[in-house]
Design a protein around this motif. Structure first.
Motif, PDB file in Angstrom:
ATOM      1  N   ALA A   1      28.076 -29.639 -12.153  1.00  0.00           N
ATOM      2  CA  ALA A   1      28.108 -30.819 -12.879  1.00  0.00           C
ATOM      3  C   ALA A   1      27.545 -31.917 -12.208  1.00  0.00           C
ATOM      4  O   ALA A   1      26.729 -32.896 -13.090  1.00  0.00           O
ATOM      5  CB  ALA A   1      29.445 -31.142 -13.284  1.00  0.00           C
ATOM      6  N   ARG A   2      27.372 -31.999 -10.940  1.00  0.00           N
ATOM      7  CA  ARG A   2      27.000 -33.058 -10.060  1.00  0.00           C
ATOM      8  C   ARG A   2      25.440 -32.963  -9.901  1.00  0.00           C
ATOM      9  O   ARG A   2      24.707 -33.844  -9.401  1.00  0.00           O
ATOM     10  CB  ARG A   2      27.713 -33.309  -8.820  1.00  0.00           C
ATOM     11  N   ASP A   3      24.722 -31.791 -10.086  1.00  0.00           N
ATOM     12  CA  ASP A   3      23.289 -31.582  -9.802  1.00  0.00           C
ATOM     13  C   ASP A   3      22.361 -32.412 -10.802  1.00  0.00           C
ATOM     14  O   ASP A   3      22.782 -32.499 -11.741  1.00  0.00           O
ATOM     15  CB  ASP A   3      22.923 -29.873 -10.122  1.00  0.00           C
ATOM     16  N   ALA A   4      21.518 -33.101 -10.014  1.00  0.00           N
ATOM     17  CA  ALA A   4      20.704 -34.240 -10.694  1.00  0.00           C
ATOM     18  C   ALA A   4      19.195 -33.571 -10.644  1.00  0.00           C
ATOM     19  O   ALA A   4      18.332 -34.536 -11.287  1.00  0.00           O
ATOM     20  CB  ALA A   4      20.752 -35.575  -9.687  1.00  0.00           C
ATOM     21  N   ALA A   5      18.858 -32.695 -10.051  1.00  0.00           N
ATOM     22  CA  ALA A   5      17.435 -32.188 -10.198  1.00  0.00           C
ATOM     23  C   ALA A   5      17.272 -30.558  -9.985  1.00  0.00           C
ATOM     24  O   ALA A   5      18.270 -30.191  -9.483  1.00  0.00           O
ATOM     25  CB  ALA A   5      16.629 -33.022  -9.339  1.00  0.00           C
ATOM     26  N   VAL A   6      16.105 -30.099 -10.287  1.00  0.00           N
ATOM     27  CA  VAL A   6      15.907 -28.766  -9.961  1.00  0.00           C
ATOM     28  C   VAL A   6      14.235 -29.139  -9.397  1.00  0.00           C
ATOM     29  O   VAL A   6      13.380 -29.794  -9.514  1.00  0.00           O
ATOM     30  CB  VAL A   6      15.532 -28.026 -11.145  1.00  0.00           C
ATOM     31  N   TYR A   7      14.233 -28.315  -8.334  1.00  0.00           N
ATOM     32  CA  TYR A   7      12.972 -28.388  -7.576  1.00  0.00           C
ATOM     33  C   TYR A   7      12.178 -26.736  -7.883  1.00  0.00           C
ATOM     34  O   TYR A   7      12.909 -25.788  -7.296  1.00  0.00           O
ATOM     35  CB  TYR A   7      13.026 -28.340  -6.057  1.00  0.00           C
ATOM     36  N   LEU A   8      11.000 -26.563  -8.169  1.00  0.00           N
ATOM     37  CA  LEU A   8      10.584 -25.458  -8.315  1.00  0.00           C
ATOM     38  C   LEU A   8       8.960 -25.258  -8.012  1.00  0.00           C
ATOM     39  O   LEU A   8       8.178 -26.320  -7.737  1.00  0.00           O
ATOM     40  CB  LEU A   8      10.509 -25.210  -9.802  1.00  0.00           C
ATOM     41  N   VAL A   9       8.396 -24.209  -7.583  1.00  0.00           N
ATOM     42  CA  VAL A   9       6.982 -23.920  -7.263  1.00  0.00           C
ATOM     43  C   VAL A   9       6.869 -22.559  -8.194  1.00  0.00           C
ATOM     44  O   VAL A   9       7.576 -21.973  -8.495  1.00  0.00           O
ATOM     45  CB  VAL A   9       6.805 -23.469  -5.802  1.00  0.00           C
ATOM     46  N   VAL A  10       5.454 -22.608  -8.550  1.00  0.00           N
ATOM     47  CA  VAL A  10       4.726 -21.266  -9.062  1.00  0.00           C
ATOM     48  C   VAL A  10       3.752 -20.699  -7.883  1.00  0.00           C
ATOM     49  O   VAL A  10       2.966 -21.415  -7.447  1.00  0.00           O
ATOM     50  CB  VAL A  10       4.165 -21.602 -10.229  1.00  0.00           C
TER      51      VAL A  10
ATOM     52  N   ASP B   1       0.720 -17.814  -7.617  1.00  0.00           N
ATOM     53  CA  ASP B   1      -0.234 -16.949  -8.185  1.00  0.00           C
ATOM     54  C   ASP B   1      -0.316 -15.525  -7.959  1.00  0.00           C
ATOM     55  O   ASP B   1       0.319 -15.255  -6.910  1.00  0.00           O
ATOM     56  CB  ASP B   1      -1.414 -17.756  -8.797  1.00  0.00           C
ATOM     57  N   ALA B   2      -0.979 -14.752  -8.730  1.00  0.00           N
ATOM     58  CA  ALA B   2      -1.126 -13.552  -8.035  1.00  0.00           C
ATOM     59  C   ALA B   2      -2.027 -13.238  -6.872  1.00  0.00           C
ATOM     60  O   ALA B   2      -1.815 -12.364  -5.957  1.00  0.00           O
ATOM     61  CB  ALA B   2      -2.176 -12.717  -9.318  1.00  0.00           C
ATOM     62  N   ALA B   3      -2.532 -14.385  -6.592  1.00  0.00           N
ATOM     63  CA  ALA B   3      -3.427 -14.164  -5.127  1.00  0.00           C
ATOM     64  C   ALA B   3      -2.561 -14.755  -4.060  1.00  0.00           C
ATOM     65  O   ALA B   3      -3.066 -14.902  -3.053  1.00  0.00           O
ATOM     66  CB  ALA B   3      -4.927 -15.002  -5.333  1.00  0.00           C
ATOM     67  N   GLY B   4      -1.301 -15.143  -4.435  1.00  0.00           N
ATOM     68  CA  GLY B   4      -0.319 -15.766  -3.301  1.00  0.00           C
ATOM     69  C   GLY B   4      -0.632 -17.101  -3.283  1.00  0.00           C
ATOM     70  O   GLY B   4       0.008 -17.731  -2.375  1.00  0.00           O
ATOM     71  N   ASN B   5      -1.316 -17.828  -4.020  1.00  0.00           N
ATOM     72  CA  ASN B   5      -1.368 -19.423  -3.726  1.00  0.00           C
ATOM     73  C   ASN B   5      -0.146 -20.105  -4.473  1.00  0.00           C
ATOM     74  O   ASN B   5       0.185 -19.783  -5.576  1.00  0.00           O
ATOM     75  CB  ASN B   5      -2.678 -20.013  -4.406  1.00  0.00           C
ATOM     76  N   VAL B   6       0.626 -20.744  -3.645  1.00  0.00           N
ATOM     77  CA  VAL B   6       1.478 -21.555  -4.221  1.00  0.00           C
ATOM     78  C   VAL B   6       1.432 -22.913  -4.487  1.00  0.00           C
ATOM     79  O   VAL B   6       0.715 -23.731  -3.645  1.00  0.00           O
ATOM     80  CB  VAL B   6       2.986 -21.503  -3.044  1.00  0.00           C
ATOM     81  N   SER B   7       1.940 -23.373  -5.502  1.00  0.00           N
ATOM     82  CA  SER B   7       1.921 -25.015  -6.141  1.00  0.00           C
ATOM     83  C   SER B   7       2.709 -25.673  -5.101  1.00  0.00           C
ATOM     84  O   SER B   7       3.552 -25.294  -4.357  1.00  0.00           O
ATOM     85  CB  SER B   7       2.389 -24.983  -7.299  1.00  0.00           C
ATOM     86  N   GLU B   8       2.516 -27.047  -5.490  1.00  0.00           N
ATOM     87  CA  GLU B   8       3.029 -28.082  -4.652  1.00  0.00           C
ATOM     88  C   GLU B   8       4.562 -27.976  -5.261  1.00  0.00           C
ATOM     89  O   GLU B   8       4.680 -27.701  -6.644  1.00  0.00           O
ATOM     90  CB  GLU B   8       2.601 -29.452  -4.992  1.00  0.00           C
ATOM     91  N   VAL B   9       5.643 -28.442  -4.632  1.00  0.00           N
ATOM     92  CA  VAL B   9       7.034 -28.600  -5.226  1.00  0.00           C
ATOM     93  C   VAL B   9       6.947 -29.692  -6.298  1.00  0.00           C
ATOM     94  O   VAL B   9       6.649 -30.789  -5.861  1.00  0.00           O
ATOM     95  CB  VAL B   9       7.971 -29.036  -4.101  1.00  0.00           C
TER      96      VAL B   9
END
Length: 1020
Positions: A719-728, A730-738
């Motif tokens: 109940a105290r969580d204030a944010a979610v941090y996510l990345v994607v 891709d199929a080539a293994g490139n990871v997005s910025e958080v």
């Protein structure tokens, strides 16, 4: 394209690329000759007045010779010094001189016929040709001669009525006398101010053809041209557009208001520009105006260019240029769009030019280095009357050396117009009195073809060297040729005629075809065409393939190049701007072509000096891969091989995330949405306020997301969580910025209020919808006029109503409810104030009116439903729309009715009531009842009749409230009439009478009527 010649003579060639204006006017298709049309129909008589021909004329004196000369005038006799303008038709030249018209054989120069006609003065005539007739504009009339016999068919009553005048004053440049340009078009002749029909014309008393219409203006040496339905012609200072069939003036442009600008020129029209052009003699001006689709002169398109030169001819317009010859002895070359001077050219001999140049387009495609190549021909006013030729082409901006095309054998200055024949003949007159017939001494091929050649010869008449490629199995070579009309072809000294086919062995290496002029003496210049032969190669493979990124870094295709391998892949990395492909065929004569998919334009192969072929390719925007197909075709055109090079853009870009949003679902979950530029797998972690997350683990398979917008639900949150941090990833293994997506701390949903309503005196019941997961509710209240809520009660999780007993009657209260839940030892409340309910413990209740009914002329009875606990009722009345006013207070809660005894007679009265209660010296009232209406009226009158002694006695009782009565009588079949309030009426025998009566009451000087009595009869 257009042209004029001599002292006001114009000829016109049909236009190509006719613009929208011509289409609207339904002009004949450009370049088409009608049956029986002349080769040279006379000055100013080519289509649109433009002296442009497609005849191949001599470009120097070596290509032409003087075949004959015929005396038609006399240099010693002033009356025969000048000849008429020439017509060439059906193998004959027509010309006038010394009062005669001559018909001269174009090949021999023999005079086939001669008849009286034309001028006997020292001024020359104008000739025109049409429909087998030669027309001659002489000193005072126009004569029509049969072209075959020269028998005169008819004459006109007058000529063009040319004058020396300008604005009614004598023209200061009148020393050349009266010249009479003549234009023929489709059964009409135009000369000066007059127009004549050539058939079906009207005649005067002498049988002479009279003008069909005339233009009321002053014409010097002017002529016009027909475009569509209109004849465009210049008078001395005004341009006219005239319906050539009716003579109706369609439009005018007065281009000059001074005697310092006067035109003697012919008018020409260009379909390429849609404009008319002409020049002036006095003033040295050139003019132009655009013609609209309606045939009128378009405003804003009129151009006047000063400072050119005097001209008595017409301009020639072709290829976006205007050619103007004049008295300064030069040719001015101007822009057809703006009349800007491009350059000027002159011949080396002195002497002015007094005729219109002739332009030929026959050489237009002969020289690739000179696109739009043309030649202009003209005579100068000098002895011996030389014919000059000048060349020009598109883009040329400097004068070329003027050559001599033909020189007469008998010397004399020249003012007359040149004429041409279809086989390159030139006909020129000079003041020696002779007409000269110059025939082409050159002979050339007009067609040349090698049957079965892999590619046709790039043939042009001036090109003499050719290389021909034949299939490998050729056993016979057949060369087909056709020469110009006077030409003959010789092969190895053998005469093969003007047209034919030469057959050679398949092993022959070459052939030469010599073209000679059959009519020219032995010292003629011949032309030799040479063709070399070879067999086509059969190789269709590449010897090498190289690739350079951005023209510098060499790349290795996959697989490494081998001539037998036809499929390759090349990586197109993000720093690649383009790829330079270079190939070399095993046989340099093989043909290389390229095709592409998903490529930017401009990937065509070009051959380099070292024999290789190169092309530059680049992937189109947004495309992940592309394809280059290189097609190698052997020279023989049979063998082919295709090499395929696929360009693959490797994925080097990480997904880009955007548009994050969140919605808290419960204390343990929330829904999130975001967009990604690539599909892949989603990974996330949650965090409390103040948490910093720089990376997210991408171990495991993650949650599959698509390109574009996605949403997911995060479970197991605090109940105290204030944010979610996510990345994607891709199929080539490139990871997005958080990406950080903020989410609200858990909060109970706000309950939705249902209502707040009074249930009794000082009691209000409040209700709401239960919220999922709530463990209790807190109720807040504020009184009307207050700005803040105050808590007034709490309930458990299952209660959705509460009664407020601490309210003041008839005061509005607003309520809101807040839900709460205890999570992790803390109480989480919903927001409040977002959903509200407002009510009051009104007392008394709203009154309920039952009925309103008129009793008599001034009384209305009102009844209502009794209400417990009240002290009485207030009665309100609106009489005839005057507005509600209280008329009574009826005390006692048991009262249920009231009679209004002062209701206005005949007036609709509307009533409503209101209950009231006295409390501590204050009066509390309930809501108004509904409104009901009634109308008072007099009662219906009654009538009795007693008949005796021819009289009728009328008897009626009084009506309550009535102040008078009106009696109506009907005698026989007549209508009822009012007879007042009489009670005795005399009767006629054998007549039926009818009577009726009604009461009335005066209210504010107006009568209010009751109903009529029953009708009664009387008869004696």
């Amino acid at each position: 394209m257009e042209w004029n010649m001599g002292k006001n003579k114009r000829m016109v060639k049909a236009l190509f690329g006719v613009a929208a204006f011509l289409a609207c006017l339904c002009l004949p298709e450009a370049g088409i000759r009608r049956a029986g049309a002349a080769e040279w129909p006379g000055a100013y008589n080519h289509a649109y007045g433009n002296a442009v021909v497609d005849t191949r004329l001599a470009v120097d004196t070596d290509e032409i010779y003087e075949k004959w000369s015929v005396p038609v005038g006399s240099e010693s006799d002033l009356s025969g010094l000048f000849a008429g303008q020439t017509v060439v038709a059906d193998g004959y030249v027509y010309i006038t001189g010394r009062g005669s018209i001559y018909k001269i054989d174009v090949d021999t120069g023999e005079v086939a016929a001669q008849a009286p006609g034309g001028s006997t003065s020292h001024y020359y005539d104008y000739l025109a040709y049409g429909d087998g007739t030669v027309y001659v504009a002489g000193p005072s009339c126009i004569e029509a001669f049969d072209a075959g016999t020269l028998v005169r068919k008819w004459r006109t009553s007058t000529g063009g009525q040319h004058t020396y005048l300008v604005d009614g004053k004598v023209n200061r440049a009148n020393d050349y006398g009266l010249y009479r340009p003549l234009v023929y078009h489709d059964g009409w002749l135009f000369c000066g101010k007059n127009a004549f029909r050539t058939g079906g014309y009207e005649t005067d008393s002498r049988g002479y053809n009279v003008p069909a219409w005339s233009i009321d203006d002053e014409f010097n040496r002017n002529a016009g041209t027909v475009v569509g339905d209109y004849y465009y012609v210049c008078a001395a200072q005004t341009l006219y557009a005239v319906d050539y069939r009716t003579g109706a003036v369609h439009d005018t442009w007065k281009f000059s208001n001074t005697q310092n600008q006067v035109t003697w020129s012919g008018v020409v029209y260009s379909g390429d520009t849609g404009r008319l052009y002409w020049g002036s003699f006095i003033g040295s001006c050139v003019y132009s105006v655009e013609v609209g689709a309606d045939g009128k002169f378009r405003e804003g398109t009129k151009i006047t260019r000063t400072g050119s030169q005097k001209t008595v001819g017409a301009p020639v317009v072709y290829g976006g240029r205007v050619y103007l010859a004049g008295e300064n002895g030069r040719i001015d070359v101007l822009s057809a769009d703006t009349l800007q001077l491009l350059y000027t050219n002159r011949h080396n001999d002195s002497g002015r030019i007094q005729s219109t140049p002739i332009l030929t387009t026959a050489y237009e495609n002969d020289d690739p280095a000179k696109p739009g190549h043309v030649y202009l021909y003209y005579q100068g006013y000098n002895a011996p009357g030389t014919v000059y030729v000048m060349e020009d082409w598109a883009g040329n901006m400097s004068p070329r050396t003027v050559q001599k095309a033909a020189v007469p054998s008998i010397s004399g200055v020249s003012t007359e117009q040149l004429a041409v024949g279809r086989q390159g003949e030139l006909y020129a007159y000079n003041e020696s009195g002779y007409l000269f017939g110059f025939h082409s001494s050159a002979a050339w091929l007009t067609e040349l073809e090698v049957e079965g050649a892999l590619e046709p010869l790039d043939f042009s008449a001036k090109k003499v060297e050719y290389a021909c490629v034949l299939p490998g199995d050729t056993d016979k070579i057949r060369v087909r040729f056709k020469a110009s009309a006077k030409g003959a072809v010789r092969v190895d000294g053998v005469d093969c005629g003007t047209e034919g086919t030469v057959e050679l062995s398949g092993a022959a290496a070459e052939i030469s075809l010599e073209v000679v002029n059959r009519e020219k003496p032995a010292d003629q210049r011949t032309r030799v065409y040479h063709i070399s032969f070879r067999t086509a190669g059969d190789s269709a493979s590449l010897e090498s393939l190289s690739v350079r990124k951005n023209g510098r870094e060499e790349l290795t295709p996959d697989p490494v190049f081998a001539p037998s391998e036809t499929f390759y892949e090349i990586l197109y990395t993000k720093d690649t701007e383009n790829l330079l492909l270079s190939v070399r065929p095993r046989d340099s004569r093989a043909k290389i072509q390229t095709e592409g998919e998903n490529l930017n334009a401009g990937y065509e192969m070009k051959k380099e000096k070292d024999g290789s072929c190169t092309c530059t390719v680049s992937l189109a925007a947004g495309k992940e891969n592309g394809l280059v197909r290189i097609l190698v075709t052997a020279e023989n055109g049979v063998a082919q091989r295709q090499y395929n090079i696929r360009l693959i853009r490797p994925d080097e870009e990480a997904p880009v995330l955007s548009g994050g949003s969140a919605e808290r679902r419960s204390d343990t979950s929330a829904s999130f949405s975001f967009s990604t530029t690539e599909a892949g797998a989603l990974y996330y972690v949650t965090g409390k306020a103040g948490t910093k997350v720089s990376s997210v683990s991408t171990a495991g398979s993650g949650i599959t997301v698509k390109k574009g917008k996605n949403s997911f639900q995060a479970e197991g949150m605090s109940a105290r969580d204030a944010a979610v941090y996510l990345v994607v990833k891709d199929a080539a293994g490139n990871v997005s910025e958080v990406m950080k997506i903020a989410v609200d701390l858990y909060q109970m949903p706000t309950p939705v209020m249902k209502e707040a309503s009074g249930t009794a005196y000082r009691k209000l019941r409040v209700s709401w919808q239960l919220s999922e997961g709530a463990e209790g509710y807190r109720i807040y209240r504020k009184e009307k006029g207050e700005s803040t809520y105050g808590a007034v009660a709490s309930t458990d999780q299952n209660t959705d109503t509460w009664t407020d007993t601490a309210v003041r009657p008839n005061v509005e209260y607003t309520y809101t409810v807040q839900a709460y839940r205890i999570v992790e030892g803390s109480r989480y409340y919903s927001e409040y104030g977002q959903s509200t309910a407002t009510g009051a413990a009104w007392y008394p209740a709203k009154a309920e009116l039952k009925a309103v009914k008129a009793v008599d002329y001034s009384s209305i009875r009102i009844t209502w439903k009794k209400q417990d606990g009240v002290d009485g009722y207030a009665v309100y009345r609106d009489a005839g729309g005057a507005g509600f006013q209280k008329i009574a207070n009826v005390s006692g809660e048991s009262s249920a009715g009231y009679t209004d005894e002062k209701a206005p007679c005949g007036t609709t009265c509307t009533y409503m009531i209101q209950a009231y209660k006295q409390h501590k010296k204050a009066e509390y009232v309930g809501g108004y009842s509904k409104k009901l209406s009634a109308k008072t009226s007099l009662g219906k009158a009654s009538l009795k009749i007693k008949v005796s002694k021819k009289k009728a006695k009328l008897i009626w009782p009084k009506v309550k409230g009535a102040t008078g009565y009106e009696v109506y009588m009907k005698e026989g079949t007549a209508d009822f009439v009012k007879i007042g309030d009489v009670k005795t009426v005399k009767l006629k025998k054998k007549t039926t009478y009818k009577f009726k009566v009604r009461a009335y009451r005066k209210v504010k000087s107006q009568k209010v009527y009751g109903a009529f009595s029953t009708t009664r009869k009387a008869r004696v």
